[in-house]
Scaffold this active site. Structure first.
Site, short mmCIF file in Angstrom:
data_model
loop_
_atom_site.label_atom_id
_atom_site.label_comp_id
_atom_site.label_asym_id
_atom_site.label_seq_id
_atom_site.Cartn_x
_atom_site.Cartn_y
_atom_site.Cartn_z
CE LYS A 176 8.41 2.73 7.58
NZ LYS A 176 8.56 4.47 7.60
CB VAL B 7 2.98 1.31 4.67
CG1 VAL B 7 2.23 0.73 5.29
CG2 VAL B 7 4.07 0.95 4.76
CB ILE C 255 -1.16 -0.11 1.41
CG1 ILE C 255 -0.36 0.21 3.00
CG2 ILE C 255 -1.80 -0.85 0.79
CD1 ILE C 255 -1.10 -0.04 3.63
N GLY C 256 2.36 0.75 0.01
CA GLY C 256 3.14 2.87 -0.06
C GLY C 256 4.42 1.96 0.43
CB SER C 257 7.73 2.60 0.09
OG SER C 257 7.29 3.79 -0.96
N GLY C 258 7.15 4.51 2.70
CA GLY C 258 8.24 5.90 3.04
C GLY C 258 8.64 5.67 3.97
N GLY C 259 9.71 6.25 4.53
CA GLY C 259 11.14 6.51 5.39
C GLY C 259 12.34 5.43 5.08
CG MET C 260 15.06 4.69 7.15
SD MET C 260 15.18 4.75 8.67
CE MET C 260 13.78 5.62 9.23
CG ASP D 298 8.70 14.93 3.65
OD1 ASP D 298 9.04 15.39 3.23
OD2 ASP D 298 8.96 13.85 3.26
#
Length: 500
Positions: A40, A25, A17-22, A151
């Site tokens: 995550k 997800v 469902i997505g990605s972010g930071g390190m 951010d």
């Protein structure tokens, strides 16, 4: 990803469902509690074997792992309606992969919602005000514990199916920690997304809560107009706009925008952080506009919650000292021992809670009471609760006389004051810490570096360049002339020598 993979014998992984930071997800099903969650998974870089880069990559992977764990701890303790709840954390025994289990947000990203509107049918002003007001309410509580997101942008915000706005991905916030001053190994690293970065972020300078307000101002403009405030061209970069361009007029871009929103937007994008409103002030300004709803709305509408349940929480009041029973010496000693045990288990916030209780119930023994305050100030600094740390350490340092820990405590006090914008006080503390410090090269190096960053912020740029320049021989000796530390220090000095 393996088909029908079950993480830690409990979470059946679904789709991404997505990605972010390190990390990435994924949706997942909690087999134990029979509920849908978000998982995550920390990224696992492939490491070459037997090459000179292996050791450096291993160190970077270890640092990423620690930042991931810090994200978990910070997000878990926020417990705010505007931040996804943390349910679990662990390591998958089969893949040795860190994971974080979060509340699954059913809804849409703000980026997708913005793109669903167009010039012929723009987003209602009250709708935009409601989204920004909810985000401001969350930021007010986040900033109160000295966490800065760094951010804020539409893709990091979601509108839940019940109308609540959630701010996602605090991993970027923790990339540098909540401290205003980056660490030596983080020189040259700019955190944020170019269209939404504040002037201080674009310049690589210390950032604080006003940077989040600037980002939210850019988001408010984009909701109302469908585009970001500044457009990058071949001749003008985002950085150049954020540093030098005045914010555009909202009313010129959209005639039905009230004057008070345009004035608020202009203030949120002020060049100087001190000129921007607080998150609470943003909330209070937008609240009447968020409540000005004409016609019916559905359950998903972000205006729905505005009967005022999302106002920023009021700080909890401590009971008067006359109502608190004094603590015995034995109780104080027991708390010190328990704090030491919690420290070994890396439970810093549990230690702070114990020390808060102890400091509120003084024993009447000056040495013991001072020791408890020293520990509280130190742990608050370690947890990056800078506002409280600065106040406690100020009090401690007034009582401290001839203690060998004084230079380190002055360093902590200086860093804490810098984090909340008290740069003059921070310079005094760091200067004093270096005057009284021993021969510890690492302490002197780090304190000198922080002082070098602060001096230009109080109008002493030449002194800052001199202090930073004096570190170069030590860095060359310690890390090598071609190291990232030396290169980053050189870039920092060059930037100061070339003022905007």
């Amino acid at each position: 990803m393996d088909e029908d993979w079950t993480l830690a014998d409990r979470y059946r992984i679904g789709g991404p469902i997505g990605s972010g930071g390190m990390g990435q997800v994924w949706t997942a099903h909690d087999l134990q509690l029979d509920r849908e969650v978000a998982v995550k998974l920390m990224n696992q870089p492939a490491l070459p074997i037997g090459t000179p880069e292996t050791e450096e990559l291993l160190a970077a992977a270890a640092a990423d792992r620690e930042r991931f764990l810090r994200e978990v701890r910070t997000t878990a303790r926020l417990e705010l309606p505007g931040v996804p709840a943390v349910y679990d954390v662990g390591v998958d025994p089969e893949k040795n992969q860190l994971f974080l289990v979060l509340q699954l947000i059913h809804g849409s990203t703000l980026a997708d919602l913005i793109s669903s509107y167009d010039a012929a049918e723009p987003a209602p002003v009250s709708w935009c005000a409601a989204v920004a007001a909810q985000a401001a309410a969350t930021l007010a509580d986040v900033h109160r514990v000295d966490i800065v997101h760094r951010d804020i942008k539409p893709s990091n915000m979601m509108v839940h199916t019940d109308g609540q706005v959630k701010i996602l991905d605090f991993g970027v916030a923790l990339l540098q920690g909540a401290r205003a001053l980056p660490k030596l190994t983080q020189l040259g690293a700019t955190v944020g997304t170019p269209p939404y970065m504040s002037r201080e972020q674009a310049l690589g300078n210390p950032v604080g809560p006003p940077s989040d307000i600037y980002g939210l101002g850019c988001v408010l403009y984009e909701m109302l107009t469908g585009r970001v405030p500044f457009i990058q061209t071949s001749s003008r970069s985002y950085r150049d706009h954020h540093v030098n361009s005045e914010p555009p007029s909202l009313r010129a871009a959209r005639l039905d925008v009230p004057a008070e929103i345009d004035q608020l937007f202009q203030a949120m994008l002020a060049k100087l952080p001190a000129d921007r409103p607080s998150a609470t002030a943003v909330y209070e300004t937008l609240l009447p506009l968020a409540q000005a709803v004409e016609g019916g709305i559905d359950d998903r509408d972000p205006r729905r919650p505005f009967l005022r349940p999302l106002a920023p929480r009021r700080p909890r009041r401590q009971p008067p000292a006359s109502q608190v029973a004094p603590m015995t010496v034995d109780e104080a000693v027991d708390i010190i021992e328990r704090v030491s045990e919690l420290t070994e288990d890396d439970q810093v916030h549990a230690a702070i809670a114990l020390l808060d209780e102890a400091v509120a119930r003084p024993t009447g023994q000056p040495v013991i009471d001072l020791e408890l305050k020293i520990r509280l100030g130190t742990f608050l600094s370690l947890a990056e609760e800078s506002t409280r740390a600065a106040a406690v350490l100020d009090e401690v340092l007034l009582q401290l006389d001839g203690d060998e820990r004084a230079p380190e405590l002055r360093y902590q006090a200086g860093a804490s004051h810098a984090a909340i914008g008290n740069f003059d006080i921070a310079v005094r503390y760091l200067t004093s810490a270096l005057t009284d410090a021993g021969a510890d090269d690492t302490f002197r190096r780090d304190a000198s570096y922080q002082l070098g960053l602060l001096l230009p912020l109080v109008g002493r740029t030449a002194d800052g360049i001199r202090v930073l320049g004096s570190l170069r021989p030590q860095l060359v000796s310690e890390f090598g002339a071609d190291s990232v530390h030396v290169a980053s220090l050189d870039r920092r000095i060059a930037r100061l020598e070339r003022p905007e």
